[in-house]
Scaffold this motif. Structure first.
Motif, PDB file in Angstrom:
ATOM      1  N   ILE A  24       0.843  -1.201   0.000  1.00  0.00           N
ATOM      2  CA  ILE A  24       0.000   0.000   0.000  1.00  0.00           C
ATOM      3  C   ILE A  24       0.873   1.244   0.000  1.00  0.00           C
ATOM      4  O   ILE A  24       0.605   2.217  -0.729  1.00  0.00           O
ATOM      5  CB  ILE A  24      -0.932   0.009   1.231  1.00  0.00           C
ATOM      6  N   LYS A  25       1.936   1.231   0.796  1.00  0.00           N
ATOM      7  CA  LYS A  25       2.846   2.372   0.843  1.00  0.00           C
ATOM      8  C   LYS A  25       3.522   2.596  -0.512  1.00  0.00           C
ATOM      9  O   LYS A  25       3.664   3.747  -0.961  1.00  0.00           O
ATOM     10  CB  LYS A  25       3.901   2.146   1.928  1.00  0.00           C
ATOM     11  N   PRO A  92       7.410   7.247   7.607  1.00  0.00           N
ATOM     12  CA  PRO A  92       8.137   5.972   7.466  1.00  0.00           C
ATOM     13  C   PRO A  92       7.315   4.809   8.005  1.00  0.00           C
ATOM     14  O   PRO A  92       6.566   4.957   8.976  1.00  0.00           O
ATOM     15  CB  PRO A  92       9.409   6.196   8.294  1.00  0.00           C
ATOM     16  N   LEU A  93       7.466   3.647   7.398  1.00  0.00           N
ATOM     17  CA  LEU A  93       6.710   2.454   7.796  1.00  0.00           C
ATOM     18  C   LEU A  93       6.911   2.090   9.269  1.00  0.00           C
ATOM     19  O   LEU A  93       5.926   1.796   9.968  1.00  0.00           O
ATOM     20  CB  LEU A  93       7.091   1.281   6.883  1.00  0.00           C
ATOM     21  N   PHE A 251       9.397  -6.481  11.506  1.00  0.00           N
ATOM     22  CA  PHE A 251       9.161  -6.637  10.073  1.00  0.00           C
ATOM     23  C   PHE A 251       9.111  -5.279   9.384  1.00  0.00           C
ATOM     24  O   PHE A 251       9.632  -5.111   8.276  1.00  0.00           O
ATOM     25  CB  PHE A 251       7.853  -7.396   9.835  1.00  0.00           C
ATOM     26  N   ALA A 252       8.486  -4.291  10.041  1.00  0.00           N
ATOM     27  CA  ALA A 252       8.380  -2.952   9.458  1.00  0.00           C
ATOM     28  C   ALA A 252       9.752  -2.310   9.303  1.00  0.00           C
ATOM     29  O   ALA A 252      10.025  -1.632   8.302  1.00  0.00           O
ATOM     30  CB  ALA A 252       7.472  -2.074  10.319  1.00  0.00           C
ATOM     31  N   PHE A 258      14.971  -1.932   3.610  1.00  0.00           N
ATOM     32  CA  PHE A 258      15.367  -2.540   2.330  1.00  0.00           C
ATOM     33  C   PHE A 258      14.578  -2.017   1.131  1.00  0.00           C
ATOM     34  O   PHE A 258      15.099  -1.982   0.012  1.00  0.00           O
ATOM     35  CB  PHE A 258      15.234  -4.069   2.404  1.00  0.00           C
ATOM     36  N   PHE A 259      13.339  -1.590   1.351  1.00  0.00           N
ATOM     37  CA  PHE A 259      12.503  -1.200   0.212  1.00  0.00           C
ATOM     38  C   PHE A 259      12.253   0.305   0.123  1.00  0.00           C
ATOM     39  O   PHE A 259      11.936   0.813  -0.959  1.00  0.00           O
ATOM     40  CB  PHE A 259      11.163  -1.940   0.251  1.00  0.00           C
ATOM     41  N   PHE A 260      12.373   1.022   1.237  1.00  0.00           N
ATOM     42  CA  PHE A 260      12.065   2.452   1.212  1.00  0.00           C
ATOM     43  C   PHE A 260      13.211   3.320   1.741  1.00  0.00           C
ATOM     44  O   PHE A 260      13.047   4.525   1.903  1.00  0.00           O
ATOM     45  CB  PHE A 260      10.795   2.731   2.032  1.00  0.00           C
TER      46      PHE A 260
END
Length: 304
Positions: A24-25, A92-93, A251-252, A258-260
């Protein structure tokens, strides 16, 4: 019951929900939150319907005793989802995840106010400690240098989402007295899908191939995670499973890094630890009280 099986299912659900949030992010720059809510709700429905059919609960899932209760469940839930998805695009997540931990703390307060549940000093102190943790996470945002317009909106949205999620939990507690779990699960996805369509005038867009894949994937795996979460409670008690909700921060952090390219600040980590400690204290205390009540019942029966 098989506690280890239940814990495995719960951790799997938490992990998949975090993947869903990351998807979603990733699409938040492409589609508005209302459209993301539609994809999340609509594409979860085939998974939920299949699950109910395999369990033989599909007919039960379609029957309702109190339609208005499902209406309010859907409205509150879709509002919580929409504000949460808005926050994912602005913060941020790991920070969104940490601030979301305010929801179970607020549930304790709302249960005392709305359901007249007894709020003992120990539990009240733990809630206060948890809210201190939330303030610690927010503290860098409370300075003039740390709070721009986007961050302010993100913080407001995730806190509103936490309040709405807590209210949804209180509402569900009332619903289970007359509504089967299958009906609550199915009709929430249905009402959330319908409510999300109201946001079409606010700027829905065609997300493109990659964006559509991300959003459809979020809906499908969100349905899977919902089933895993529900199934976990068939194998272990809620008090055993509840602490594993906090694995979501780990996990967040991994997905955010790694992704953001998001690195959590020390304040986010410290605040998260405080909130988790408060949550675990509440869970531990409730478990102790449950054991005491369990021991008291045989004694009462002996006197009768």
């Amino acid at each position: 019951m098989s506690p280890l099986h239940g814990i495995a299912l719960k951790l799997s659900a938490v992990f998949i929900f975090t993947i869903m949030a990351a998807l979603i992010k990733a699409s938040s720059d492409i589609v508005p939150p209302g459209e993301a809510v539609f994809f999340r709700s609509f594409f979860a429905m085939p998974i939920i319907i299949l699950w109910l059919a395999l369990r033989g609960d599909l007919s039960q899932g379609l029957k309702v005793q109190r339609p208005i209760a499902h209406f309010w469940r859907g409205l509150i839930g879709v509002s919580a989802m929409g504000t949460g998805f808005t926050a994912l695009g602005l913060l941020p997540l790991p920070e969104v995840t940490a601030l979301g931990y305010a929801a179970p703390l607020l549930t304790v307060i709302f249960a005392a106010v709305l359901l007249k549940e007894r709020l003992r000093l120990f539990r009240l102190s733990a809630v206060a400690l948890g809210l201190v943790g939330v303030v610690v996470v927010l503290w860098p945002r409370l300075t003039l240098d740390g709070l721009d317009d986007a961050a302010a909106l993100g913080v407001a949205c995730i806190l509103i989402s936490a309040v709405l999620r807590a209210l949804a939990q209180i509402h569900i507690r009332r619903m289970v007295a007359s509504e089967p779990t299958a009906a609550i699960v199915f009709w929430f996805s249905m009402t959330a899908t319908l409510f999300s369509l109201v946001t079409i005038p606010f700027g829905w867009v065609w997300p493109g191939l990659i964006g559509a894949a991300q959003l459809i994937g979020a809906g499908l795996i969100g349905g899977v995670a919902q089933i895993l979460l529900t199934s976990s409670y068939r194998h272990a008690e809620a008090a055993v499973l509840a602490p594993f909700d906090y694995a979501s921060i780990l996990f967040a952090i991994l997905f955010g890094y790694f992704f953001f390219d998001e690195v959590p600040t020390a304040m986010v980590l410290i605040g998260s630890a405080i909130v988790m400690a408060a949550g675990v204290l509440i869970i531990w205390r409730e478990r102790q009280l449950g054991l005491q009540r369990g021991k008291a019942r045989p004694k009462m029966s002996e006197r009768m």
